[in-house]
Design an enzyme around this catalytic site. Structure first.
Site, PDB file in Angstrom:
ATOM      1  N   ARG A  74       0.855  -1.203   0.000  1.00 17.48           N
ATOM      2  CA  ARG A  74       0.000   0.000   0.000  1.00 17.48           C
ATOM      3  C   ARG A  74       0.889   1.251   0.000  1.00 17.48           C
ATOM      4  O   ARG A  74       1.530   1.581   1.000  1.00 17.48           O
ATOM      5  CB  ARG A  74      -0.903  -0.012   1.233  1.00 17.48           C
ATOM      6  CG  ARG A  74      -1.900   1.109   1.245  1.00 17.48           C
ATOM      7  CD  ARG A  74      -2.887   1.036   0.090  1.00 17.48           C
ATOM      8  NE  ARG A  74      -3.743  -0.141   0.179  1.00 17.48           N
ATOM      9  CZ  ARG A  74      -4.515  -0.561  -0.831  1.00 17.48           C
ATOM     10  NH1 ARG A  74      -4.556   0.081  -1.990  1.00 17.48           N
ATOM     11  NH2 ARG A  74      -5.245  -1.654  -0.688  1.00 17.48           N
ATOM     12  N   ARG A 100       1.943  -6.521 -10.228  1.00 20.25           N
ATOM     13  CA  ARG A 100       2.369  -5.906  -8.965  1.00 20.25           C
ATOM     14  C   ARG A 100       2.572  -6.901  -7.832  1.00 20.25           C
ATOM     15  O   ARG A 100       3.081  -6.523  -6.775  1.00 20.25           O
ATOM     16  CB  ARG A 100       1.361  -4.827  -8.540  1.00 20.25           C
ATOM     17  CG  ARG A 100      -0.047  -5.335  -8.296  1.00 20.25           C
ATOM     18  CD  ARG A 100      -0.973  -4.185  -7.889  1.00 20.25           C
ATOM     19  NE  ARG A 100      -2.342  -4.637  -7.684  1.00 20.25           N
ATOM     20  CZ  ARG A 100      -3.255  -3.972  -7.001  1.00 20.25           C
ATOM     21  NH1 ARG A 100      -2.939  -2.812  -6.452  1.00 20.25           N
ATOM     22  NH2 ARG A 100      -4.468  -4.437  -6.878  1.00 20.25           N
ATOM     23  N   HIS A 170       0.504   3.390 -10.676  1.00 22.62           N
ATOM     24  CA  HIS A 170      -0.541   3.747  -9.696  1.00 22.62           C
ATOM     25  C   HIS A 170       0.088   4.508  -8.515  1.00 22.62           C
ATOM     26  O   HIS A 170       0.014   4.082  -7.357  1.00 22.62           O
ATOM     27  CB  HIS A 170      -1.159   2.421  -9.235  1.00 22.62           C
ATOM     28  CG  HIS A 170      -2.378   2.501  -8.396  1.00 22.62           C
ATOM     29  ND1 HIS A 170      -2.483   3.277  -7.255  1.00 22.62           N
ATOM     30  CD2 HIS A 170      -3.570   1.860  -8.517  1.00 22.62           C
ATOM     31  CE1 HIS A 170      -3.684   3.112  -6.724  1.00 22.62           C
ATOM     32  NE2 HIS A 170      -4.358   2.261  -7.466  1.00 22.62           N
ATOM     33  N   ASP A 214     -12.676   8.858  -7.107  1.00 18.43           N
ATOM     34  CA  ASP A 214     -12.156   7.735  -7.894  1.00 18.43           C
ATOM     35  C   ASP A 214     -12.578   7.966  -9.345  1.00 18.43           C
ATOM     36  O   ASP A 214     -13.718   7.681  -9.721  1.00 18.43           O
ATOM     37  CB  ASP A 214     -12.729   6.419  -7.339  1.00 18.43           C
ATOM     38  CG  ASP A 214     -12.043   5.190  -7.923  1.00 18.43           C
ATOM     39  OD1 ASP A 214     -11.185   5.364  -8.822  1.00 18.43           O
ATOM     40  OD2 ASP A 214     -12.373   4.065  -7.490  1.00 18.43           O
ATOM     41  N   GLU A 273      -2.469   8.671 -11.385  1.00 18.83           N
ATOM     42  CA  GLU A 273      -1.912   7.526 -12.092  1.00 18.83           C
ATOM     43  C   GLU A 273      -1.793   7.802 -13.590  1.00 18.83           C
ATOM     44  O   GLU A 273      -2.785   8.132 -14.246  1.00 18.83           O
ATOM     45  CB  GLU A 273      -2.822   6.307 -11.860  1.00 18.83           C
ATOM     46  CG  GLU A 273      -3.123   6.084 -10.381  1.00 18.83           C
ATOM     47  CD  GLU A 273      -4.170   5.005 -10.148  1.00 18.83           C
ATOM     48  OE1 GLU A 273      -4.230   4.053 -10.940  1.00 18.83           O
ATOM     49  OE2 GLU A 273      -4.929   5.115  -9.172  1.00 18.83           O
TER      50      GLU A 273
HETATM   51  C1  BG6 Z   1      -7.567   2.892  -8.185  1.00 15.59           C
HETATM   52  C2  BG6 Z   1      -8.964   2.494  -8.594  1.00 15.59           C
HETATM   53  O1  BG6 Z   1      -6.778   2.982  -9.317  1.00 15.59           O
HETATM   54  O2  BG6 Z   1      -7.036   1.909  -7.314  1.00 15.59           O
HETATM   55  C3  BG6 Z   1      -9.803   2.299  -7.341  1.00 15.59           C
HETATM   56  O3  BG6 Z   1      -9.508   3.477  -9.448  1.00 15.59           O
HETATM   57  C4  BG6 Z   1      -9.165   1.305  -6.401  1.00 15.59           C
HETATM   58  O4  BG6 Z   1     -11.110   1.892  -7.709  1.00 15.59           O
HETATM   59  C5  BG6 Z   1      -7.746   1.756  -6.104  1.00 15.59           C
HETATM   60  O5  BG6 Z   1      -9.917   1.208  -5.205  1.00 15.59           O
HETATM   61  C6  BG6 Z   1      -6.951   0.833  -5.177  1.00 15.59           C
HETATM   62  O6  BG6 Z   1      -6.921  -0.445  -5.678  1.00 15.59           O
HETATM   63  P1  BG6 Z   1      -6.236  -1.610  -4.880  1.00 15.59           P
HETATM   64  O7  BG6 Z   1      -6.522  -2.858  -5.668  1.00 15.59           O
HETATM   65  O8  BG6 Z   1      -4.759  -1.294  -4.834  1.00 15.59           O
HETATM   66  O9  BG6 Z   1      -6.834  -1.594  -3.494  1.00 15.59           O
END
Ligand code: BG6
Length: 302
Positions: A74, A100, A170, A214, A273
C-alpha cells in the site's frame, strides 16, 4: 529463497545500489546518489520511496504497508498490468492485473554519467502468470533515480499476433493534507466517476477533495500538477504513451475498511496515475513495443 549476497554481487554498485531483505523472503533495492534516495521492492518492481536530497519524500508509503509475498504494497508505485481495474471477463483474476504481486528480476543497474542511477527490472513469467496472460511478450520497468524520477514501463510483443493491454503507474504521492491539495492539468477533461456508477462528467477548474474520489480522466496527455500550498511545493507529472489519468483518494470510511492505509493515512496521500485505462487501452503489434512513461519533479510553490 532470495539470495541477497548474490544480488549485491551481480547488481550492487558500491555506495549507490545495495540489496537487503525488507521482510522474510522479500528483496529490496536501495538506491542512493547525489540527487536522491529511493527503494524498490523486487516483487512487482514496486518503487516504495523516492526523496530528492533536501526534499521531503515525494512518494507516500503507508505506515501500515505490509511487505508480503503475493500481496500488493500500500503506497509507492504499484505497476498495474496487463489490465487496469477488474479483468474485463474473468472475475476471479486480480484487480489491476498480476504484475504488482509477482517476482521480477533485476536485468541491469547502472550509475549514469550525471550520477543518476538506472535500475531495470523484468517480469518473471511463470505458468501462473501465463494462466492469466497467454500472449508472448516481455515486460520491463526502467526506473531512473535522480533529482527527478523517471519510470518507463515497456511492453514488447514477441509473438505473432497483436494483443491489447491496460496499465497504470498507480503512484501514491505524499501531500500535507488532501483537503488543501489541488490538482491542475485536468481542466476541461471528461472523466468517468467511479463513485457515481461510472457516469461520464466534465471537469471544470482544478480537482479538489472533500470526499471519496475515484475518477478516470479521458484525453489527458498534458502535464499534471499537484499543488500543495502547505508544503509550498508543486509536484509535476510529465507523461508519454498515456491519454488517461486516474485520480483516487479513498477518504475515511473506505480507508478504515482497507486496513493497510494507516491511521488517517488518507489525509496524506493522493494517487495520480499515468494510465492506459478505459478507452485508452493499447494494442501492440507483433515486434512492436509500448512505453508507458512518466517523470516526477518538484517545484517550489510561492
Ligand atoms: C484505483 C482504482 O486505481 O485503485 C480504485 O480506481 C481502487 O477503484 C484503487 O480502489 C486501489 O486499488 P487496490 O486494488 O490497490 O486496493
Amino acid at each position: 529463497m532470495v539470495d541477497i549476497a548474490d544480488l549485491n554481487k551481480r547488481h550492487g554498485i558500491a555506495g549507490k545500489v545495495t540489496f537487503r531483505e525488507g521482510a522474510e523472503g522479500f528483496a529490496v533495492m536501495d538506491v542512493s546518489n547525489s540527487h536522491a534516495t529511493a527503494s524498490i521492492a523486487l516483487q512487482g518492481a514496486h518503487l516504495m520511496t523516492w526523496a530528492p536530497r533536501n526534499e521531503q519524500p515525494v512518494i507516500w508509503l503507508s505506515s501500515a504497508a505490509k511487505l508480503a509475498t503475493g500481496k500488493s504494497i500500500r503506497g509507492g508505485v504499484p505497476v498495474c498490468w496487463p489490465w487496469f481495474g477488474p479483468h474485463p471477463s474473468e472475475a476471479s483474476f486480480p484487480a489491476h492485473g498480476f504484475a504488482r504481486t509477482v517476482p521480477w528480476e533485476v536485468a541491469e543497474t547502472k550509475a549514469l554519467d550525471d550520477d543518476r542511477t538506472l535500475a531495470v527490472l523484468r517480469l518473471i513469467q511463470t505458468p501462473a502468470t501465463r494462466a492469466q496472460w497467454q500472449h508472448p511478450c516481455d515486460l520491463e520497468c526502467r526506473i531512473t533515480v535522480g533529482e527527478s524520477l523517471e519510470i518507463d514501463l515497456v511492453t514488447r510483443n514477441t509473438g505473432t499476433a497483436p494483443f491489447t493491454i491496460g496499465a497504470a503507474l498507480h503512484t501514491y504521492f505524499a501531500v500535507n493534507d488532501i483537503r488543501h491539495t489541488a490538482i491542475r492539468g485536468l481542466e476541461n477533461c471528461a472523466y468517468l466517476d467511479k463513485v457515481d456508477g461510472g457516469k461520464r462528467k466534465q471537469q471544470t477548474g482544478p480537482v479538489t477533495f472533500s470526499g471519496e474520489t475515484d475518477r478516470i480522466y479521458l484525453d489527458s496527455a498534458a502535464d499534471i500538477l499537484i499543488d500543495d500550498p502547505q508544503l509550498k511545493r508543486r509536484i509535476r507529472i510529465a507523461k508519454r504513451g498515456s491519454r488517461s489519468t486516474v485520480v483516487w483518494n479513498p477518504w475515511i470510511e473506505k480507508a478504515n475498511k482497507m486496513g493497510d492505509l494507516g491511521e488517517n493515512g488518507y489525509l496524506n496521500m493522493v494517487c495520480v496515475e499515468t494510465a492506459n485505462a478505459a478507452d485508452d487501452v493499447v494494442t501492440i503489434k507483433p515486434g512492436a513495443e509500448h512505453h508507458l512513461w512518466t517523470e516526477y519533479s518538484v517545484e517550489a510553490l510561492g
